[in-house]
Enzyme design. Sequence first.
Site, PDB file in Angstrom:
ATOM      1  N   LYS A 171       0.840  -1.203   0.000  1.00 59.63           N
ATOM      2  CA  LYS A 171       0.000   0.000   0.000  1.00 59.63           C
ATOM      3  C   LYS A 171       0.875   1.253   0.000  1.00 59.63           C
ATOM      4  CE  LYS A 171      -1.811   2.951   2.908  1.00 59.63           C
ATOM      5  NZ  LYS A 171      -1.924   4.106   2.018  1.00 59.63           N
ATOM      6  N   GLU A 246      10.104   2.593  10.455  1.00 57.36           N
ATOM      7  CA  GLU A 246      10.986   3.753  10.291  1.00 57.36           C
ATOM      8  C   GLU A 246      10.102   4.978  10.415  1.00 57.36           C
ATOM      9  OE1 GLU A 246      14.067   4.064  10.340  1.00 57.36           O
ATOM     10  OE2 GLU A 246      14.601   1.952  10.100  1.00 57.36           O
ATOM     11  N   CYS A 280      13.152  12.115   6.450  1.00 58.52           N
ATOM     12  CA  CYS A 280      13.287  11.795   7.876  1.00 58.52           C
ATOM     13  C   CYS A 280      14.742  11.917   8.290  1.00 58.52           C
ATOM     14  CB  CYS A 280      12.722  10.420   8.177  1.00 58.52           C
ATOM     15  SG  CYS A 280      13.469   9.130   7.213  1.00 58.52           S
ATOM     16  N   GLU A 379       9.326  16.839  14.977  1.00 56.20           N
ATOM     17  CA  GLU A 379       9.675  16.793  13.558  1.00 56.20           C
ATOM     18  C   GLU A 379       8.703  17.672  12.770  1.00 56.20           C
ATOM     19  OE1 GLU A 379       9.043  13.121  11.227  1.00 56.20           O
ATOM     20  OE2 GLU A 379      11.097  13.418  10.530  1.00 56.20           O
TER      21      GLU A 379
HETATM   22  C1  UN1 Z   1      17.885   9.563   2.404  1.00 55.93           C
HETATM   23  O1  UN1 Z   1      18.090  10.487   3.179  1.00 55.93           O
HETATM   24  O2  UN1 Z   1      18.557   9.399   1.389  1.00 55.93           O
HETATM   25  O3  UN1 Z   1      11.667   8.770   4.780  1.00 55.93           O
HETATM   26  C2  UN1 Z   1      16.854   8.542   2.626  1.00 55.93           C
HETATM   27  C3  UN1 Z   1      12.850   9.111   4.752  1.00 55.93           C
HETATM   28  C4  UN1 Z   1      13.882   8.057   4.890  1.00 55.93           C
HETATM   29  C5  UN1 Z   1      14.746   7.929   3.689  1.00 55.93           C
HETATM   30  C6  UN1 Z   1      15.856   8.906   3.677  1.00 55.93           C
HETATM   31  N1  UN1 Z   1      13.244   6.796   5.160  1.00 55.93           N
HETATM   32  O4  UN1 Z   1      13.144  10.281   4.622  1.00 55.93           O
END
Ligand code: UN1
Length: 477
Positions: A171, A246, A280, A379
């Site tokens: 999804k 994550e 992130c 964040e």
């Molecule tokens: C990156 O910084 O190259 O959602 C990857 C995000 C992370 C991936 C970052 N899972 O921003």
Amino acid sequence: MTLHHNLIAGEWVGSNGVENINPSNTNEVVGLYATASADDAKTAIAAAKAAFPAWSRSGILERHAILKKTADEILARKEELGKLLAREEGKTLPEAIGETIRSAQIFDFFAGEALRLAGEVLPSVCLNIGVEITREPIGVIGIITPWNFPIAIPAWKIAPALCYGNTVVFKPAELVPGCSWAIVDILHRAGLPKGVLNLVMGKGSVVGQAMLDSPDLAGITFTGSTGTGKRVAAASIEHNRKFQLEMGGKNPMVVLDDADLTVAVEAAANSGFFSTGQRCTASSRLIVTEGIHDKFVAALTEKLKTLVVDDALKAGTHIGPVVDERQLATDTDYIAIGKQEGAKLAFGGETIKRDNPGFYLQPTLFTEATNQMRISREEIFGPVASVIRVKDYEEALAVANDTPFGLSAGIATTSLKHATHFKRNSEAGMVMVNLPTAGVDFHVPFGGRKASSFGSREQGKYAAEFFTVVKTAYTLA
Ligand code: UN1
């Protein structure tokens, strides 16, 4: 406009379409994409379950060939897919093409891993008994991906899932179905058997929820918000299911007196503001020691003045639009909060108009921030960073680690001693020396600590931890 369907049990199905809107030009519809119902999700899970026994025993050459073919097609179509990505998500065309190449590299890497599946053979502590340790696929995996990396994150979850012999219900984020549809189409045409990979585009509250509630998913791998991550965790524990999360970051970038100013400014500008700060891994806390503070703020502000915010497809754009109206409102709310909290607005802070109607926001820099302010703890997920002034390295390290998150952390320094100490003592999953905190390789582990992540690492050979389960077999000789 043609409707892009969901893929369930090897058939393209679905009727209700939603418009995929370009954040650089909200008058433009990128495409029409089907929305799945909860029943569709259940049918997809059943199809993946039915496909699992055969796929889990499929030959490594078949898996290799499908993943390799997928990598090759993505790479051959990088301009077209990159353009689709830039149009649906809003990152600049060079960033989007870069991400598309990265996704091809990920499929390529796991095409190779399929040929390198291995185990261990050991003697038992008892005479005449041998022990074999092997890895087996876990079953049907639910994959839930965010909007900010529309092609790389689906790749780094789908490729290992299939490589190790799992079947998938996928999804993608509602805001960016285009790239996900494209890679599922490529994998399907590359020869995946029916039901091995199912695509269920639609709402988290409907499709995502049906996945969380299913007793038939052996694992869920999720990238997205902390709030949704907690719901994935709670539902997965209920179903005795493996999960990998994550989530957010509030990544520090430490700048020490002895830093190379150009290196520090480039790293801060890149990781704070490129990809519109919607990573992130973005660094939103710039922790700067007294001796270089004023020079660093002046140089970074000069740099920000040169960054062009405009349509993602326009040549010369450095920063594309924010992804949608809701994210823009979050960003501007946090800018107001930063001002109320007493941080000084050193640059930006305003939404801007361009030729086309879009969600344009200036890169925004606060100074005189403290690490206790909400803009330093929560964040934001936008092009907003704050400078926190500190006395020395020891205070910088303490402030860097004083956060609920722990994804990525950076330091700009020419001191080997401080770089070495920081690598050892940072409480983040990934540490960058004289480099941006964002922008990671595809062949090494990715992930964080504390509230940023849960479960084993993604990417590289470490991905096997989540996508397989270990079996220990004893045989009497
Ligand atoms: C990156 O910084 O190259 O959602 C990857 C995000 C992370 C991936 C970052 N899972 O921003």
